[in-house]
Design a protein around this motif. Structure first.
Motif, mmCIF file in Angstrom:
data_model
loop_
_atom_site.group_PDB
_atom_site.id
_atom_site.type_symbol
_atom_site.label_atom_id
_atom_site.label_comp_id
_atom_site.label_asym_id
_atom_site.label_seq_id
_atom_site.Cartn_x
_atom_site.Cartn_y
_atom_site.Cartn_z
ATOM 1 N N GLN A 1 -37.724 59.616 21.835
ATOM 2 C CA GLN A 1 -37.006 58.452 22.018
ATOM 3 C C GLN A 1 -38.006 57.809 22.178
ATOM 4 O O GLN A 1 -37.902 56.312 21.920
ATOM 5 N N ALA A 2 -39.010 57.204 22.734
ATOM 6 C CA ALA A 2 -40.167 56.399 23.334
ATOM 7 C C ALA A 2 -40.576 55.930 21.826
ATOM 8 O O ALA A 2 -41.178 54.834 21.272
ATOM 9 N N LEU A 3 -41.234 57.008 20.787
ATOM 10 C CA LEU A 3 -41.151 56.216 19.967
ATOM 11 C C LEU A 3 -40.249 55.833 19.277
ATOM 12 O O LEU A 3 -40.542 54.256 18.330
ATOM 13 N N ASP A 4 -39.066 56.158 19.234
ATOM 14 C CA ASP A 4 -38.205 55.449 18.100
ATOM 15 C C ASP A 4 -38.428 54.061 18.848
ATOM 16 O O ASP A 4 -37.741 53.218 18.195
ATOM 17 N N TYR A 5 -38.032 53.717 20.407
ATOM 18 C CA TYR A 5 -38.324 52.967 21.200
ATOM 19 C C TYR A 5 -39.115 52.257 20.629
ATOM 20 O O TYR A 5 -38.774 50.481 19.975
ATOM 21 N N LEU A 6 -40.202 52.148 20.150
ATOM 22 C CA LEU A 6 -41.259 51.229 20.160
ATOM 23 C C LEU A 6 -40.522 51.215 18.724
ATOM 24 O O LEU A 6 -41.499 49.435 18.274
ATOM 25 N N HIS A 7 -40.772 51.213 17.984
ATOM 26 C CA HIS A 7 -40.006 51.359 16.309
ATOM 27 C C HIS A 7 -39.216 50.198 16.563
ATOM 28 O O HIS A 7 -39.002 49.493 14.804
ATOM 29 N N SER A 8 -38.125 50.377 17.093
ATOM 30 C CA SER A 8 -37.210 49.405 17.233
ATOM 31 C C SER A 8 -37.663 47.797 17.210
ATOM 32 O O SER A 8 -36.583 46.572 17.120
ATOM 33 N N LYS A 9 -39.187 47.385 17.731
ATOM 34 C CA LYS A 9 -39.342 46.163 18.114
ATOM 35 C C LYS A 9 -40.298 45.789 17.681
ATOM 36 O O LYS A 9 -41.670 46.552 16.379
ATOM 37 N N ALA A 10 -39.906 44.549 16.572
ATOM 38 C CA ALA A 10 -40.530 44.433 15.333
ATOM 39 C C ALA A 10 -41.551 43.783 15.356
ATOM 40 O O ALA A 10 -42.368 43.937 14.351
ATOM 41 N N ASN A 11 -42.582 43.463 16.390
ATOM 42 C CA ASN A 11 -43.133 42.738 16.271
ATOM 43 C C ASN A 11 -43.967 43.851 16.716
ATOM 44 O O ASN A 11 -45.476 43.557 17.164
ATOM 45 N N GLY B 1 -47.565 41.925 17.284
ATOM 46 C CA GLY B 1 -48.681 42.561 15.782
ATOM 47 C C GLY B 1 -49.216 43.756 16.432
ATOM 48 O O GLY B 1 -50.427 44.818 15.730
ATOM 49 N N GLU B 2 -49.356 44.335 17.943
ATOM 50 C CA GLU B 2 -50.194 45.244 18.080
ATOM 51 C C GLU B 2 -49.501 46.846 17.756
ATOM 52 O O GLU B 2 -48.041 46.652 17.036
ATOM 53 N N SER B 3 -50.193 47.744 17.746
ATOM 54 C CA SER B 3 -49.751 49.024 16.788
ATOM 55 C C SER B 3 -49.085 49.812 17.998
ATOM 56 O O SER B 3 -49.163 49.882 19.506
ATOM 57 N N ASP B 4 -47.757 50.528 17.134
ATOM 58 C CA ASP B 4 -47.170 51.968 18.865
ATOM 59 C C ASP B 4 -48.884 52.630 19.115
ATOM 60 O O ASP B 4 -48.955 53.111 19.643
ATOM 61 N N VAL B 5 -49.768 52.552 17.764
ATOM 62 C CA VAL B 5 -50.869 53.940 18.352
ATOM 63 C C VAL B 5 -51.641 53.067 19.966
ATOM 64 O O VAL B 5 -51.869 53.634 20.466
ATOM 65 N N ALA B 6 -52.137 51.709 19.354
ATOM 66 C CA ALA B 6 -52.707 51.019 20.989
ATOM 67 C C ALA B 6 -51.506 51.328 22.494
ATOM 68 O O ALA B 6 -52.686 51.495 23.223
ATOM 69 N N ILE B 7 -50.531 51.523 22.381
ATOM 70 C CA ILE B 7 -49.751 51.260 23.595
ATOM 71 C C ILE B 7 -49.355 52.385 23.540
ATOM 72 O O ILE B 7 -49.479 53.296 24.765
ATOM 73 N N LEU B 8 -48.939 53.529 22.773
ATOM 74 C CA LEU B 8 -49.142 54.781 23.514
ATOM 75 C C LEU B 8 -50.592 55.555 23.793
ATOM 76 O O LEU B 8 -50.417 56.693 24.378
#
Length: 349
Positions: free
Chosen positions: A129-139, A177-184
């Motif tokens: 769910q957290a990953l899907d939410y991150l991927h819902s953000k276009a930026n 433009g920051e990545s899901d990797v950096a946030i996680l």
């Protein structure tokens, strides 16, 4: 003195005149350049969100700004940057306003003053769910999208067999433009830091061999109640059941084990199904956490209450009735689940 120089007199006068002219010209150019560099930016509406893409140079950005009519001269800005050794600029989004001039614009493009966004990962969510939410953000750059956990953990630099529960639910700032990797990665570091701190301060006599087992317990507490006043009570019930070799018998673990098959109700056959997470069947803790865990649930897992309660049942208003004996528990079940069950029954606050 000039008379003594004879035929050189005309050349000397001409040279002095040329020197004076050049000095005046240079002063004039300097004054003009200074005026242009300090001229306020021409921004429609007085404010503009401007994006500097990755790899962009000052030359390309300044040319774009000149073409848009925002700065008077791209060349002049680049010359100023070269003379002052300020060539490099940052990527990201910058909020430009009409109070800026070319000099302060350059300073802004070189600073950390990029537009910041916020995203909140909620306690009780599953990792997906957290990953899907991150991927819902276009930026947000979705580097992990479509990858298996084995591939994801390589990018995250995390050596875990399972991701569940190992990312801290909180609000995180990020830039375009920051990545899901950096946030996680930040969420994982924060979870590990809190877990280690609470493990070092835990109460004595707990039935956990590792911090990971405490995190599993905390995730169950997280899913059982959202009332802060109940977290230590819930923890106490589960800790005492473990110590007495009793099954935990907690519905959230059953639901987690069902995965996508869960449609809102648990049937009797679901409670009897042998899955690694069905604590009506297995003894002890499930193999992994079942959700993202708030700090207060981690604390509760490490500091359970010291009552004699072994049971609890939802009262229908989001709170629970706790009991020390099976007879007390059965009476509470009849009262809150059967005889006086609320029409607007809810198990969570």
């Amino acid at each position: 003195m000039l008379d003594a120089l004879g035929p050189w007199r005309r050349y000397i006068i001409a040279f002095i005149a040329a020197l004076v002219f050049m000095c005046c010209l240079m002063v004039g150019v300097w004054l003009w350049a200074s005026q242009q560099l300090q001229r306020e930016l021409d921004i429609p509406g007085n404010e503009l969100l401007y994006k500097v893409p990755a790899g962009a140079s000052l030359a390309s950005v300044s040319r774009d700004l000149e073409q848009k009519g925002i700065i008077p001269s791209s060349r002049l800005l680049r010359i100023y940057a070269r003379l002052t050794k300020q060539g490099g600029i940052r990527r990201g989004e910058f909020l430009l306003d009409s109070d800026l001039n070319s000099i302060s614009l350059l300073a802004k493009l070189r600073s950390d003053d990029v537009v910041q966004y916020h995203i909140t990962l909620l306690e009780g969510w599953r990792y997906q769910q957290a990953l899907d939410y991150l991927h819902s953000k276009a930026n947000i750059n979705a580097e992990l999208k479509g990858l298996s956990w084995e591939e994801q953990k390589q990018k995250l630099g995390i050596d875990l067999d399972h991701p569940e529960g190992y990312f801290f639910p909180d609000t995180y700032r990020y830039q375009d433009g920051e990545s899901d990797v950096a946030i996680l990665k930040r969420a994982h570091r924060k979870l590990v830091s809190i877990l280690e701190r609470e493990w070092d301060k835990k109460a004595s006599g707990l039935p956990y061999k590792t911090p990971e087992e405490a995190l599993i317990m905390a995730s169950i507490i997280e899913k059982e109640t959202a009332k802060d006043s109940e977290r230590e009570l819930i923890a106490g019930v589960f800790v005492r059941r473990l110590q007495k070799n009793m099954r935990l018998q907690t519905d959230p673990t059953v639901i987690y084990g069902m995965g996508d098959r869960y449609k809102g109700n648990i049937r009797r056959k679901d409670l009897r199904e042998a899955t690694p997470y069905n604590t009506y069947v297995i003894k002890g803790l499930p193999p992994t956490p079942i959700a993202l865990v708030a700090e207060r649930s981690i604390y509760a897992a490490m500091h359970p209450d010291d009552s004699s309660n072994l049971f609890f049942v939802a009262k229908g208003d989001g709170s629970h009735q706790f009991s020390a004996t099976l007879d007390q528990h059965n009476r509470a079940v009849r009262e809150y689940q059967i005889e006086n069950r609320k029409s607007n029954y809810r198990s969570a606050p």
